[in-house]
Scaffold this motif. Structure first.
Motif, PDB file in Angstrom:
ATOM      1  N   PRO A  44       0.803  -1.289   0.040  1.00 25.19           N
ATOM      2  CA  PRO A  44      -0.077   0.156   0.116  1.00 25.19           C
ATOM      3  C   PRO A  44       0.809   1.363  -0.135  1.00 25.19           C
ATOM      4  N   SER A  45       2.097   1.144   0.321  1.00 18.54           N
ATOM      5  CA  SER A  45       3.079   2.449   0.322  1.00 18.54           C
ATOM      6  C   SER A  45       3.545   3.011  -1.207  1.00 18.54           C
ATOM      7  N   SER A  46       2.880   2.292  -2.308  1.00 20.95           N
ATOM      8  CA  SER A  46       2.971   2.686  -3.579  1.00 20.95           C
ATOM      9  C   SER A  46       1.529   3.131  -4.215  1.00 20.95           C
ATOM     10  N   VAL A  47       0.617   3.322  -3.172  1.00 27.42           N
ATOM     11  CA  VAL A  47      -0.709   4.007  -3.803  1.00 27.42           C
ATOM     12  C   VAL A  47      -1.097   4.908  -2.761  1.00 27.42           C
ATOM     13  N   LEU A  48      -1.294   6.268  -3.680  1.00 32.29           N
ATOM     14  CA  LEU A  48      -2.222   7.086  -2.717  1.00 32.29           C
ATOM     15  C   LEU A  48      -3.391   7.078  -3.342  1.00 32.29           C
ATOM     16  N   VAL A  49      -4.444   7.466  -2.305  1.00 36.99           N
ATOM     17  CA  VAL A  49      -5.753   7.342  -2.494  1.00 36.99           C
ATOM     18  C   VAL A  49      -6.573   8.787  -2.068  1.00 36.99           C
ATOM     19  N   GLU A  50      -7.676   8.993  -2.394  1.00 37.78           N
ATOM     20  CA  GLU A  50      -8.577  10.043  -1.957  1.00 37.78           C
ATOM     21  C   GLU A  50      -9.924   9.436  -1.584  1.00 37.78           C
ATOM     22  N   GLY A  51     -10.508   9.891  -0.490  1.00 39.44           N
ATOM     23  CA  GLY A  51     -11.879   9.164  -0.140  1.00 39.44           C
ATOM     24  C   GLY A  51     -11.764   8.239   0.702  1.00 39.44           C
ATOM     25  N   ASP A  52     -13.066   7.986   1.388  1.00 49.56           N
ATOM     26  CA  ASP A  52     -13.120   6.987   2.255  1.00 49.56           C
ATOM     27  C   ASP A  52     -14.718   6.229   2.225  1.00 49.56           C
ATOM     28  N   PRO A  53     -14.633   5.365   1.353  1.00 50.34           N
ATOM     29  CA  PRO A  53     -13.879   4.629   0.617  1.00 50.34           C
ATOM     30  C   PRO A  53     -13.220   5.106  -0.533  1.00 50.34           C
ATOM     31  N   PRO A  54     -12.102   4.936  -0.958  1.00 48.10           N
ATOM     32  CA  PRO A  54     -11.493   5.593  -1.773  1.00 48.10           C
ATOM     33  C   PRO A  54     -12.240   5.866  -3.306  1.00 48.10           C
ATOM     34  N   ALA A  55     -12.267   7.011  -3.742  1.00 49.09           N
ATOM     35  CA  ALA A  55     -12.790   7.403  -5.003  1.00 49.09           C
ATOM     36  C   ALA A  55     -11.876   7.241  -6.159  1.00 49.09           C
ATOM     37  N   GLY A  56     -10.582   7.504  -5.924  1.00 49.94           N
ATOM     38  CA  GLY A  56      -9.658   7.561  -6.889  1.00 49.94           C
ATOM     39  C   GLY A  56      -8.199   7.179  -6.199  1.00 49.94           C
ATOM     40  N   ILE A  60       2.084   4.525  -7.867  1.00 45.85           N
ATOM     41  CA  ILE A  60       3.434   4.841  -8.151  1.00 45.85           C
ATOM     42  C   ILE A  60       4.609   3.960  -8.097  1.00 45.85           C
ATOM     43  N   SER A  61       5.743   4.000  -8.765  1.00 44.10           N
ATOM     44  CA  SER A  61       6.811   3.104  -8.588  1.00 44.10           C
ATOM     45  C   SER A  61       8.265   3.978  -8.932  1.00 44.10           C
ATOM     46  N   ALA A  62       9.389   3.391  -8.918  1.00 44.59           N
ATOM     47  CA  ALA A  62      10.611   4.171  -9.297  1.00 44.59           C
ATOM     48  C   ALA A  62      10.964   3.858 -10.543  1.00 44.59           C
ATOM     49  N   VAL A  63      11.304   4.660 -11.350  1.00 47.38           N
ATOM     50  CA  VAL A  63      11.917   4.244 -12.730  1.00 47.38           C
ATOM     51  C   VAL A  63      12.995   5.285 -13.058  1.00 47.38           C
ATOM     52  N   ASP A  64      14.221   4.740 -13.148  1.00 47.27           N
ATOM     53  CA  ASP A  64      15.399   5.565 -13.704  1.00 47.27           C
ATOM     54  C   ASP A  64      15.542   6.549 -12.587  1.00 47.27           C
ATOM     55  N   GLY A  65      15.610   6.409 -11.386  1.00 45.07           N
ATOM     56  CA  GLY A  65      15.427   7.554 -10.205  1.00 45.07           C
ATOM     57  C   GLY A  65      14.563   8.378 -10.411  1.00 45.07           C
ATOM     58  N   ASN A  66      13.380   8.250 -11.003  1.00 41.70           N
ATOM     59  CA  ASN A  66      12.347   9.315 -10.991  1.00 41.70           C
ATOM     60  C   ASN A  66      10.938   8.713 -10.371  1.00 41.70           C
ATOM     61  N   VAL A  67      10.162   9.329  -9.962  1.00 47.53           N
ATOM     62  CA  VAL A  67       9.009   8.790  -9.423  1.00 47.53           C
ATOM     63  C   VAL A  67       8.207   8.487 -10.663  1.00 47.53           C
ATOM     64  N   HIS A  68       7.467   7.194 -10.879  1.00 52.54           N
ATOM     65  CA  HIS A  68       6.795   7.100 -12.269  1.00 52.54           C
ATOM     66  C   HIS A  68       5.286   6.660 -11.903  1.00 52.54           C
ATOM     67  N   LEU A  69       4.514   7.615 -12.302  1.00 50.29           N
ATOM     68  CA  LEU A  69       2.942   7.386 -12.102  1.00 50.29           C
ATOM     69  C   LEU A  69       2.698   6.443 -13.272  1.00 50.29           C
ATOM     70  N   GLU A  70       2.424   4.990 -12.380  1.00 49.00           N
ATOM     71  CA  GLU A  70       1.963   3.807 -13.382  1.00 49.00           C
ATOM     72  C   GLU A  70       0.415   4.073 -13.620  1.00 49.00           C
ATOM     73  N   GLN A  71      -0.312   4.555 -12.967  1.00 48.85           N
ATOM     74  CA  GLN A  71      -1.569   4.910 -13.060  1.00 48.85           C
ATOM     75  C   GLN A  71      -2.470   5.572 -12.219  1.00 48.85           C
ATOM     76  N   LEU A  72      -3.363   6.390 -12.760  1.00 47.52           N
ATOM     77  CA  LEU A  72      -4.232   7.356 -11.985  1.00 47.52           C
ATOM     78  C   LEU A  72      -5.736   6.880 -12.359  1.00 47.52           C
ATOM     79  N   ALA A  73      -6.392   6.763 -11.335  1.00 44.98           N
ATOM     80  CA  ALA A  73      -7.848   6.246 -11.787  1.00 44.98           C
ATOM     81  C   ALA A  73      -8.623   6.963 -10.885  1.00 44.98           C
ATOM     82  N   VAL A  74      -9.716   7.544 -11.165  1.00 41.94           N
ATOM     83  CA  VAL A  74     -11.045   7.907 -10.575  1.00 41.94           C
ATOM     84  C   VAL A  74     -12.257   7.463 -10.786  1.00 41.94           C
TER      85      VAL A  74
END
Length: 172
Positions: A44-56, A60-74
């Motif tokens: 779960p430390s790779s997932v940011l959420v909003e809402g309770d229960p989460p609406a979105g 994220i992950s690490a790619v080449d020293g950058n933060v990579h946004l694997e997916q954003l879903a709402v």
């Protein structure tokens, strides 16, 4: 309020992802079977959420020293309330705090709620010459999975010093 996911919330995020993915059918895009991303997440430390229960969520992950946004879903029933923007801002804040030089992502070039939307949030198309080996492998893997069913681009928000926000100096 954006926060890190709780492990118990991860299974429920699959419904958010599937509902959000259903919107792509309006753009003529159908994802190949087996490309749901959140169902494989165990940390779960790779997932940011909003809402309770989460609406979105933002995965994220690490790619080449950058933060990579694997997916954003709402979830479509909760769209147009700023959830996606708050999640992106939280990802950018996390990346700055972690000392990452940029946040990268891959997305559909011509879908209005993809590349154009990210552009309004400080991301620019990143030329292939700027990609590191892990990002190249990630793009290659997406192609192998058949996700490139419509033109895709790599985008990045290069990060300035804390408090300066994302800047659009990543190329064309």
């Amino acid at each position: 309020m954006v926060r890190w996911a709780d492990e118990r919330e991860l299974p429920g995020l699959v419904a958010v992802e599937l509902a959000a993915d259903g919107l792509f059918e309006q753009a003529g895009i159908t994802f190949p079977p087996g490309t749901t991303m959140i169902e494989d997440v165990r940390d779960p430390s790779s997932v940011l959420v909003e809402g309770d229960p989460p609406a979105g969520f933002a995965l994220i992950s690490a790619v080449d020293g950058n933060v990579h946004l694997e997916q954003l879903a709402v979830h479509p029933s909760r769209m147009r309330r700023g959830i996606g923007g708050r999640l992106v801002e939280a990802v950018l804040d996390h990346a700055r705090a972690a000392g990452a030089p940029a946040v990268t992502l891959t997305t559909f070039r011509d879908v209005p709620w993809n590349a154009p939307w990210y552009g309004r949030h400080g991301f620019v198309v990143w030329p292939e010459r700027a990609w590191g080996p892990e990002l190249r492998a990630l793009v290659r893997r997406e192609r192998e999975l058949g996700i490139d069913v419509a033109p895709r681009v790599v985008m990045a928000a290069e990060l300035g010093s804390p408090g300066r926000g994302a800047v659009g100096s990543g190329g064309s």
